[in-house]
Design a protein around this motif. Sequence first.
Motif, mmCIF file in Angstrom:
data_model
loop_
_atom_site.group_PDB
_atom_site.id
_atom_site.type_symbol
_atom_site.label_atom_id
_atom_site.label_comp_id
_atom_site.label_asym_id
_atom_site.label_seq_id
_atom_site.Cartn_x
_atom_site.Cartn_y
_atom_site.Cartn_z
ATOM 1 N N UNK A 11 0.838 -1.203 0.000
ATOM 2 C CA UNK A 11 0.000 0.000 0.000
ATOM 3 C C UNK A 11 0.873 1.254 0.000
ATOM 4 N N UNK A 12 1.977 1.215 0.771
ATOM 5 C CA UNK A 12 2.915 2.347 0.766
ATOM 6 C C UNK A 12 3.525 2.543 -0.622
ATOM 7 N N UNK A 13 3.829 1.441 -1.296
ATOM 8 C CA UNK A 13 4.359 1.533 -2.665
ATOM 9 C C UNK A 13 3.377 2.274 -3.568
ATOM 10 N N UNK A 14 2.091 1.941 -3.419
ATOM 11 C CA UNK A 14 1.063 2.589 -4.243
ATOM 12 C C UNK A 14 0.975 4.075 -3.919
ATOM 13 N N UNK A 15 0.980 4.401 -2.618
ATOM 14 C CA UNK A 15 0.933 5.813 -2.219
ATOM 15 C C UNK A 15 2.138 6.567 -2.760
ATOM 16 N N UNK A 16 3.295 5.922 -2.684
ATOM 17 C CA UNK A 16 4.528 6.544 -3.163
ATOM 18 C C UNK A 16 4.450 6.811 -4.661
ATOM 19 N N UNK A 17 3.971 5.815 -5.420
ATOM 20 C CA UNK A 17 3.880 5.975 -6.866
ATOM 21 C C UNK A 17 2.884 7.066 -7.234
ATOM 22 N N UNK A 18 1.750 7.103 -6.531
ATOM 23 C CA UNK A 18 0.755 8.146 -6.791
ATOM 24 C C UNK A 18 1.331 9.532 -6.498
ATOM 25 N N UNK A 70 4.550 10.438 -6.503
ATOM 26 C CA UNK A 70 5.569 10.774 -7.504
ATOM 27 C C UNK A 70 4.929 11.157 -8.828
ATOM 28 N N UNK A 71 3.862 10.419 -9.207
ATOM 29 C CA UNK A 71 3.151 10.733 -10.454
ATOM 30 C C UNK A 71 2.536 12.123 -10.369
ATOM 31 N N UNK A 72 1.959 12.431 -9.211
ATOM 32 C CA UNK A 72 1.353 13.746 -9.013
ATOM 33 C C UNK A 72 2.406 14.852 -9.058
ATOM 34 N N UNK A 73 3.543 14.615 -8.421
ATOM 35 C CA UNK A 73 4.630 15.605 -8.436
ATOM 36 C C UNK A 73 5.164 15.816 -9.842
ATOM 37 N N UNK A 74 5.306 14.734 -10.601
ATOM 38 C CA UNK A 74 5.796 14.844 -11.987
ATOM 39 C C UNK A 74 4.806 15.620 -12.850
ATOM 40 N N UNK A 75 3.505 15.308 -12.677
ATOM 41 C CA UNK A 75 2.482 16.016 -13.453
ATOM 42 C C UNK A 75 2.487 17.501 -13.104
ATOM 43 N N UNK A 76 2.628 17.794 -11.813
ATOM 44 C CA UNK A 76 2.688 19.193 -11.363
ATOM 45 C C UNK A 76 3.906 19.890 -11.956
ATOM 46 N N UNK A 77 5.046 19.207 -11.958
ATOM 47 C CA UNK A 77 6.276 19.781 -12.488
ATOM 48 C C UNK A 77 6.130 20.084 -13.985
#
Length: 594
Positions: free
Chosen positions: A276-283, A285-292
């Motif tokens: 579950x932590x892996x999923x939260x981490x990936x979400x 990172x994906x959100x940060x990349x999209x924001x960037x």
Amino acid sequence: MAVEKLITQHIDTWTSALQTRSTAGRGSNGKIDLYGIKKLRELILELAVRGKLVPQDPNDEPASELLKRIAAEKAELVKQGKIKKQKLLPEISEDEKPFELPVGWEWVRLSDISGYIQRGKGPKYAEHGSVKVVSQKCVQWSGFKLEQSRWITDESIHSYTEDRFLKDRDVLWNSTGAGGTAGRVIYLPVVKEKLVVDSHVTLIRTVRDNGQFISNYISTYGIQQRFDPKHSNTLLSGTTNQAELNSSVVTSFLVPFPPQMEQERINDKAAELMSLCDQLEQQSLTSLDAHSQLVETLLATLTDSQNAEQLAENWARVSQHFDTLFTTEASIDALKQTILQLAVMGKLVPQDPNDEPASELLKRIEQEKTQLVKEGKIKKQKPLPPISEEEKLFELPGGWEWRRLADIAYVFSGSTFKSEDFNNESGAKCIKITNVGVNDFAHTNDYLPVDFLNIYSDSLVRCGDLLLAMTRPYISDGLKVCVCPNLYDSSLLNQRVCAIRLYHKSSFYYKYMSSETVLNIYQSRFNNSGLQPNLKMNDITELLIPVPPTAEQDRIITTIGMMSEICDQLKSRLQSAQQTQLHLADALTDATLS
């Protein structure tokens, strides 16, 4: 509170607690530490090894019964000559026990539940072979990286006893070095090929299948802290550079030991929650990349604006989403860099047709240079190549001019001094390449003999000179250029540092040297060349530089200052909010464990 509820009810705390590891530029989310999720992982492991992750079942056979069977099984293996008889270790005192265990658990030494604990041995390497040797590089927190392994010679295989070959359910524990290398641990549920470990890795083989729980305990934050040589209860011995986890420490290492059935439930639940932590981490990172990417795209519309009217429209579009766009340090740094880029392109402030054009300033500079040459204060410079239309980096506003850097500045490099010339007490200060950073000057304790000030007068720098590193002149955060501070007026310049003494003193040219335009020029020169970036004097003297009217330069610098202050205030508020989130994550962790 069930751990699933702990995660879901406080999801914002875990995912919002971010930590910036260093000043970040565009596209550098790799520098953002997902602190909250990291703390959540630590909490899950801590709850697991303290018996707080899953409920105890009174019907489970207590660990003491399992330990009796393990002892009997080990005695039989010793009798059969399959394992060596272990040395008796002292009984566990109450003072040694780090925390209270649930009913049915026991504190044990690692050797009590292990049939084999042994560091590997130094291998004889080969380009190819049939057996691979596992090094510390293979044992990573992110998993077992067998691609980092090497072959041993087939001729040396016979020197390895059967015990030294890895088996299913083994535990590998890195045992050399500090700073995050020693201490890394991994559990191998299945071993699919012939493997041995080298002398920097300890192999632990439990009698029953207890390796996963043991690996989880070693991975906890409290144990990993003890792999700092400076820790009051460190597990390491030796010097900082040669820190070792000795086998005697491993065999006597204290571990909590639950009933076997509870261990299995704990292992399953911990694996589920880590997933579950892996999923939260990936979400995240994906959100940060999209924001960037969104920030980068919108800021690019500003620098791509064709005129002041289009810039105003694009700025209005960006400003509408200010609160959602500039929510990370990286995005604020990107905004500052965009402001700087707009400034040096002549798009930050409007032009005033009443301003004296830059051509008049350049005439005065040329007259000053001629006079300085005549007085013998500077050398007559070699003719610079003419500027072609193809070279011009962007279209300049009316009244601006393109020039080469040596047209508007006296550029010189430092002298070569011998190591024996230096002392650390007093004399003439010397500026080295290590003193020059990105918008930053690091103070020096390097001094040369006072008479060198006369001998090497051509290498004297003045306060206000721009200093540029000529070897490795840039890092990801920008060009290594800074201003010589007042304390270093009349200091000597060492080799591989360049000084730029402007004939027209203005911060505008320093801002230009700090911009992405100049960084991109030098990066493109060395990218994919395979060469270490080393600037030649021609790379610097022939650099194209825009020269605005003097009055406009003043307006630009004032505006940059005002907007930079706004960015700094934004960053300060963001850092305060981030600190609050970090404290919340810490407090939630502490409250759960108490």
